[in-house]
Design a protein around this motif. Sequence first.
Motif, PDB file in Angstrom:
ATOM      1  N   LYS A   1       0.847  -1.197   0.000  1.00 53.43           N
ATOM      2  CA  LYS A   1       0.000   0.000   0.000  1.00 53.43           C
ATOM      3  C   LYS A   1       0.887   1.254   0.000  1.00 53.43           C
ATOM      4  O   LYS A   1       2.052   1.204   0.408  1.00 53.43           O
ATOM      5  N   ARG A   2       0.317   2.372  -0.442  1.00 55.32           N
ATOM      6  CA  ARG A   2       1.034   3.650  -0.351  1.00 55.32           C
ATOM      7  C   ARG A   2       0.864   4.185   1.069  1.00 55.32           C
ATOM      8  O   ARG A   2      -0.259   4.442   1.517  1.00 55.32           O
ATOM      9  N   LEU A   3       1.979   4.342   1.749  1.00 54.23           N
ATOM     10  CA  LEU A   3       1.936   4.767   3.153  1.00 54.23           C
ATOM     11  C   LEU A   3       1.221   6.103   3.312  1.00 54.23           C
ATOM     12  O   LEU A   3       0.447   6.302   4.254  1.00 54.23           O
ATOM     13  N   GLU A   4       1.482   7.033   2.380  1.00 54.13           N
ATOM     14  CA  GLU A   4       0.874   8.365   2.486  1.00 54.13           C
ATOM     15  C   GLU A   4      -0.652   8.269   2.508  1.00 54.13           C
ATOM     16  O   GLU A   4      -1.323   8.939   3.299  1.00 54.13           O
ATOM     17  N   GLU A   5      -1.199   7.412   1.645  1.00 48.75           N
ATOM     18  CA  GLU A   5      -2.653   7.279   1.576  1.00 48.75           C
ATOM     19  C   GLU A   5      -3.215   6.572   2.801  1.00 48.75           C
ATOM     20  O   GLU A   5      -4.254   6.968   3.340  1.00 48.75           O
ATOM     21  N   GLU A   6      -2.508   5.535   3.255  1.00 49.00           N
ATOM     22  CA  GLU A   6      -2.985   4.788   4.415  1.00 49.00           C
ATOM     23  C   GLU A   6      -2.920   5.619   5.692  1.00 49.00           C
ATOM     24  O   GLU A   6      -3.828   5.571   6.528  1.00 49.00           O
TER      25      GLU A   6
END
Length: 406
Positions: free
Chosen positions: A172-177
């Motif tokens: 997953k993209r950390l920024e989005e999560e």
Amino acid sequence: MPIVGEIPLVGIVGKPNSGKTTFWNAATAGNAKVAPIPFTTIEPNVGVGFVVRPCVCREFKVKCNPRSGLCVDGFRHIPVKLIDVAGLVPGAWKGRGLGNQFLDHLRRADVLLHIVDASGRFDAEGNDLGRYGAWDPLRDIEFLEEEIARWMWQILMRDWGRFARRVEAEKKRLEEELALRLSGLGITKAHVEEALKRADLDPEKPTKWGEEDLYRLARALREVAKPIVIVANKVDVPAARENVDRMREMGIDCVPCSALAEWILIKLVEKGAVRYIRGSDHFEVVDPNKLEPREKRALEIIEEVLDLYKGTGVTQAINKAVLEVAGMIVVYPVYDENKLTDHRGNVLPDALLVPRGTTAREFAAYIHSDLAKHFICAIDARTKRRLPANYVLKDNDVIRIVAAVR
């Protein structure tokens, strides 16, 4: 930064007895309880304050009819939401004082006004030390920023290991999560991206981050998502003025303020004794017979404050928080670009605060979703030029939105 269509929410923070509630009362013309004891405010006071700007009615030489806010002598008063919560004491992030209850009230705030007792009369917990200058207000600035950062750090720490492993395993993209996880704090993906840069953390390997890494991230998130304007309150007291000078010498950007002076002026305006426009550097006594002796003495001190700082600081602080720090601009929508009216004939009926960078189509959606859906163009009321959907609005634009009829 608020999204287009949301009225900015300004949180009023500080230790007990810093003058937060007096500031809120002065800004909203409210009457919340004020007393020289800690935790006078238990439930948050929520009200409407104003950004005050010169209105474009001056430029166009018209008399406007605001639907919200007001226009006084060519100064437009544009509503913003203000929330004043209980005083914050050291260790609040651990639950001391009203602790997390206080912090939770600030979840949706776009920007914070830190009301500092610049007079130095009250200690970190709001206890009266009996004389001005007994406490160093610089300590209050440091502790409050630390408390909010620790509060965010505590939230980040919850189940971090499990969260980080899932992000890595599922690619997953950390920024989005992280933005999803922290959305309840008003934190966006853009906030997370900027905070990761400031904290110098690798978003690809969150499982390798330790407690100190998460604390650096929390501090960076506080800076970008809950920016703070320091309001050096009580400058009607000489000791406070000395501390303002010291703050400035140390490079601390602060707004000198006397919330009490503003509150007194507003009350005297209501009484019909004084003429005063919010944010102004002067007042006029219009009926001296309505002034009591103590009010006359107070006006002498207030005049001194206005001469020194070119205002009481209340409006200046709100303007700085909303326009400079939150990055908002003022735009005036009209239905008729020639008469500057809405469809009912009201002249310059609305002055809306929108984030800098807002496009014409985004602004149309703020007014009504159908306008954005069927957008054709915008028209600049000054030049009468047609503007495309991606036109970036400028401060004080007067705009008509043209849409296909449905």
